[in-house]
Design a protein around this motif. Structure first.
Motif, PDB file in Angstrom:
ATOM      1  N   SER A 162      -1.639   0.316  15.998  1.00 28.61           N
ATOM      2  CA  SER A 162      -2.333   1.221  15.084  1.00 28.61           C
ATOM      3  C   SER A 162      -2.032   2.666  15.480  1.00 28.61           C
ATOM      4  O   SER A 162      -2.317   3.085  16.603  1.00 28.61           O
ATOM      5  CB  SER A 162      -3.839   0.961  15.125  1.00 28.61           C
ATOM      6  N   LEU A 163      -1.450   3.417  14.569  1.00 23.87           N
ATOM      7  CA  LEU A 163      -1.095   4.809  14.824  1.00 23.87           C
ATOM      8  C   LEU A 163      -2.031   5.777  14.119  1.00 23.87           C
ATOM      9  O   LEU A 163      -2.256   6.889  14.593  1.00 23.87           O
ATOM     10  CB  LEU A 163       0.347   5.064  14.392  1.00 23.87           C
ATOM     11  N   THR A 164      -2.557   5.363  12.974  1.00 21.51           N
ATOM     12  CA  THR A 164      -3.568   6.122  12.239  1.00 21.51           C
ATOM     13  C   THR A 164      -4.536   5.105  11.639  1.00 21.51           C
ATOM     14  O   THR A 164      -4.327   3.891  11.732  1.00 21.51           O
ATOM     15  CB  THR A 164      -2.958   6.956  11.091  1.00 21.51           C
ATOM     16  N   ARG A 165      -5.554   5.598  10.972  1.00 22.38           N
ATOM     17  CA  ARG A 165      -6.511   4.662  10.356  1.00 22.38           C
ATOM     18  C   ARG A 165      -5.910   3.913   9.175  1.00 22.38           C
ATOM     19  O   ARG A 165      -6.470   2.928   8.699  1.00 22.38           O
ATOM     20  CB  ARG A 165      -7.768   5.408   9.922  1.00 22.38           C
ATOM     21  N   ARG A 166      -4.739   4.351   8.706  1.00 20.28           N
ATOM     22  CA  ARG A 166      -4.088   3.702   7.566  1.00 20.28           C
ATOM     23  C   ARG A 166      -2.947   2.759   7.974  1.00 20.28           C
ATOM     24  O   ARG A 166      -2.364   2.090   7.125  1.00 20.28           O
ATOM     25  CB  ARG A 166      -3.542   4.751   6.594  1.00 20.28           C
ATOM     26  N   THR A 167      -2.618   2.700   9.247  1.00 14.45           N
ATOM     27  CA  THR A 167      -1.512   1.848   9.694  1.00 14.45           C
ATOM     28  C   THR A 167      -1.808   0.379   9.414  1.00 14.45           C
ATOM     29  O   THR A 167      -2.918  -0.097   9.659  1.00 14.45           O
ATOM     30  CB  THR A 167      -1.273   2.020  11.206  1.00 14.45           C
ATOM     31  N   ILE A 168      -0.814  -0.338   8.909  1.00 16.43           N
ATOM     32  CA  ILE A 168      -0.952  -1.773   8.697  1.00 16.43           C
ATOM     33  C   ILE A 168      -0.885  -2.475  10.045  1.00 16.43           C
ATOM     34  O   ILE A 168       0.100  -2.354  10.770  1.00 16.43           O
ATOM     35  CB  ILE A 168       0.162  -2.298   7.771  1.00 16.43           C
ATOM     36  N   THR A 169      -1.916  -3.218  10.377  1.00 20.03           N
ATOM     37  CA  THR A 169      -1.964  -3.899  11.673  1.00 20.03           C
ATOM     38  C   THR A 169      -2.101  -5.415  11.539  1.00 20.03           C
ATOM     39  O   THR A 169      -2.096  -6.116  12.544  1.00 20.03           O
ATOM     40  CB  THR A 169      -3.148  -3.372  12.512  1.00 20.03           C
ATOM     41  N   ARG A 170      -2.227  -5.922  10.323  1.00 18.09           N
ATOM     42  CA  ARG A 170      -2.327  -7.367  10.095  1.00 18.09           C
ATOM     43  C   ARG A 170      -1.003  -7.877   9.541  1.00 18.09           C
ATOM     44  O   ARG A 170      -0.451  -7.324   8.588  1.00 18.09           O
ATOM     45  CB  ARG A 170      -3.462  -7.679   9.128  1.00 18.09           C
ATOM     46  N   THR A 171      -0.499  -8.954  10.125  1.00 22.24           N
ATOM     47  CA  THR A 171       0.816  -9.463   9.731  1.00 22.24           C
ATOM     48  C   THR A 171       0.839  -9.931   8.281  1.00 22.24           C
ATOM     49  O   THR A 171       1.846  -9.758   7.592  1.00 22.24           O
ATOM     50  CB  THR A 171       1.249 -10.614  10.652  1.00 22.24           C
ATOM     51  N   GLN A 172      -0.260 -10.512   7.805  1.00 22.62           N
ATOM     52  CA  GLN A 172      -0.295 -10.969   6.412  1.00 22.62           C
ATOM     53  C   GLN A 172      -0.185  -9.792   5.457  1.00 22.62           C
ATOM     54  O   GLN A 172       0.502  -9.875   4.432  1.00 22.62           O
ATOM     55  CB  GLN A 172      -1.568 -11.759   6.142  1.00 22.62           C
ATOM     56  N   ALA A 173      -0.856  -8.690   5.788  1.00 19.61           N
ATOM     57  CA  ALA A 173      -0.781  -7.497   4.942  1.00 19.61           C
ATOM     58  C   ALA A 173       0.629  -6.925   4.949  1.00 19.61           C
ATOM     59  O   ALA A 173       1.150  -6.495   3.909  1.00 19.61           O
ATOM     60  CB  ALA A 173      -1.784  -6.447   5.422  1.00 19.61           C
ATOM     61  N   LEU A 174       1.260  -6.943   6.114  1.00 23.15           N
ATOM     62  CA  LEU A 174       2.631  -6.436   6.202  1.00 23.15           C
ATOM     63  C   LEU A 174       3.575  -7.300   5.374  1.00 23.15           C
ATOM     64  O   LEU A 174       4.457  -6.777   4.676  1.00 23.15           O
ATOM     65  CB  LEU A 174       3.087  -6.402   7.661  1.00 23.15           C
ATOM     66  N   GLU A 175       3.403  -8.622   5.417  1.00 23.17           N
ATOM     67  CA  GLU A 175       4.255  -9.514   4.636  1.00 23.17           C
ATOM     68  C   GLU A 175       4.116  -9.248   3.144  1.00 23.17           C
ATOM     69  O   GLU A 175       5.097  -9.290   2.397  1.00 23.17           O
ATOM     70  CB  GLU A 175       3.926 -10.976   4.942  1.00 23.17           C
ATOM     71  N   ARG A 176       2.896  -8.964   2.692  1.00 18.32           N
ATOM     72  CA  ARG A 176       2.698  -8.653   1.273  1.00 18.32           C
ATOM     73  C   ARG A 176       3.446  -7.378   0.899  1.00 18.32           C
ATOM     74  O   ARG A 176       4.070  -7.296  -0.169  1.00 18.32           O
ATOM     75  CB  ARG A 176       1.201  -8.503   0.964  1.00 18.32           C
ATOM     76  N   VAL A 177       3.398  -6.397   1.788  1.00 22.23           N
ATOM     77  CA  VAL A 177       4.099  -5.137   1.534  1.00 22.23           C
ATOM     78  C   VAL A 177       5.609  -5.363   1.488  1.00 22.23           C
ATOM     79  O   VAL A 177       6.303  -4.834   0.615  1.00 22.23           O
ATOM     80  CB  VAL A 177       3.746  -4.100   2.617  1.00 22.23           C
ATOM     81  N   LEU A 178       6.132  -6.163   2.407  1.00 22.08           N
ATOM     82  CA  LEU A 178       7.576  -6.418   2.444  1.00 22.08           C
ATOM     83  C   LEU A 178       8.038  -7.168   1.199  1.00 22.08           C
ATOM     84  O   LEU A 178       9.147  -6.942   0.702  1.00 22.08           O
ATOM     85  CB  LEU A 178       7.944  -7.195   3.707  1.00 22.08           C
ATOM     86  N   THR A 179       7.199  -8.057   0.679  1.00 23.05           N
ATOM     87  CA  THR A 179       7.519  -8.740  -0.568  1.00 23.05           C
ATOM     88  C   THR A 179       7.620  -7.733  -1.713  1.00 23.05           C
ATOM     89  O   THR A 179       8.518  -7.814  -2.561  1.00 23.05           O
ATOM     90  CB  THR A 179       6.451  -9.799  -0.897  1.00 23.05           C
ATOM     91  N   GLU A 180       6.715  -6.757  -1.731  1.00 20.15           N
ATOM     92  CA  GLU A 180       6.748  -5.709  -2.753  1.00 20.15           C
ATOM     93  C   GLU A 180       8.008  -4.858  -2.617  1.00 20.15           C
ATOM     94  O   GLU A 180       8.627  -4.475  -3.623  1.00 20.15           O
ATOM     95  CB  GLU A 180       5.507  -4.824  -2.631  1.00 20.15           C
ATOM     96  N   VAL A 181       8.396  -4.562  -1.377  1.00 20.00           N
ATOM     97  CA  VAL A 181       9.602  -3.760  -1.148  1.00 20.00           C
ATOM     98  C   VAL A 181      10.819  -4.467  -1.732  1.00 20.00           C
ATOM     99  O   VAL A 181      11.644  -3.847  -2.420  1.00 20.00           O
ATOM    100  CB  VAL A 181       9.802  -3.503   0.359  1.00 20.00           C
TER     101      VAL A 181
END
Length: 254
Positions: A162-181
């Motif tokens: 976690s680098l800021t309060r908005r940093t993605i720190t959950r792997t499931q959330a990151l996977e959803r973002v990568l799918t969107e990318v």
């Protein structure tokens, strides 16, 4: 002179992808990483199997390089080559967008900044070439993660800092973002790496579709994002055009 044969370029990209990291990838991972339809990717893999360039694990269904290609070179562009082939487009992007521009590639679990163009104003800025940026909290890093199954798998195994309060720190959330990318062809982040800062990036590809780097803009979040925190459409378009231009130059050269 005849033009390039797309099917051969795609087959070469599949082999380069399998030469990375663990070298064991499923059909969906390969198709998503190279931006191919599953049927197209399956046809290429089946052909490569027939000529023993690729093998399939019967237990898992995952693919790996065949015995004849175990020593296939995995490096296409080094940092200096990627920089030299992208520099003109990076300058143009900075001038058009009014933002600082970075070009990055994966190195040792992070984004290595291989080129940095200052924001075209009179403000004091620090040259960022050689900087190492986090993969999960930057637009450049998200692009690299989205198109490299080994990188994204490694990210899922590690703690996401976690680098800021908005940093993605959950792997499931990151996977959803990568799918969107992968679906939209670009990545963005707002205040995930640094408070008040945002970035937008798009992939740089070599012939066949393999992603070897990313180019993007970064700057104040209120300049890169609208009132809802979404990346501004004009900047997204400019970044994607720059990435396409670099990709085209790499394809033309080969």
């Amino acid at each position: 002179m005849p033009g390039p044969i797309q099917s051969i370029e795609r087959a070469a990209a599949v082999l380069r992808l399998l030469a990375r990291g663990s070298g064991h990838h499923g059909l969906t991972e390969i198709a998503d990483s190279l931006g191919l339809a599953r049927g197209t990717a399956h046809g290429i893999l089946r052909t490569l199997q027939r000529v023993e360039f690729v093998e399939q694990d019967q237990a898992t269904g995952r693919y790996r390089l065949g015995a004849a290609l175990l020593h296939l070179g995995t490096s296409y562009l080094d940092a200096n080559e990627l920089r030299s082939r992208s520099i003109n487009w990076a300058d143009t992007l900075a001038a058009r967008s009014g933002q600082e521009v970075r070009i990055g590639m994966h190195h040792d679990g992070a984004v290595l900044v291989v080129h940095h163009v200052f924001r075209p104003d009179d403000s004091v800025q620090t040259l960022g070439i050689g900087a190492m940026l986090p993969l999960h909290a930057t637009a450049l890093g998200k692009v690299l993660l989205a198109y490299d199954p080994d990188l994204s798998a490694a990210a899922r195994r590690r703690e996401l800092t976690s680098l800021t309060r908005r940093t993605i720190t959950r792997t499931q959330a990151l996977e959803r973002v990568l799918t969107e990318v992968r679906a939209q062809g670009w990545a963005g982040e707002a205040e995930e790496y640094m408070p008040g800062e945002a970035s937008i990036a798009a992939p740089i590809r070599i012939p066949g579709g393999l992603v070897v780097g990313a180019i993007g803009v970064s700057g104040a979040a209120d300049r890169l994002c609208d009132s809802a925190g979404r990346p501004r459409a004009t900047l997204v378009r400019q970044v994607c055009q720059a990435a396409d231009a670099v990709t085209t130059s790499l394809v033309d050269e080969n």
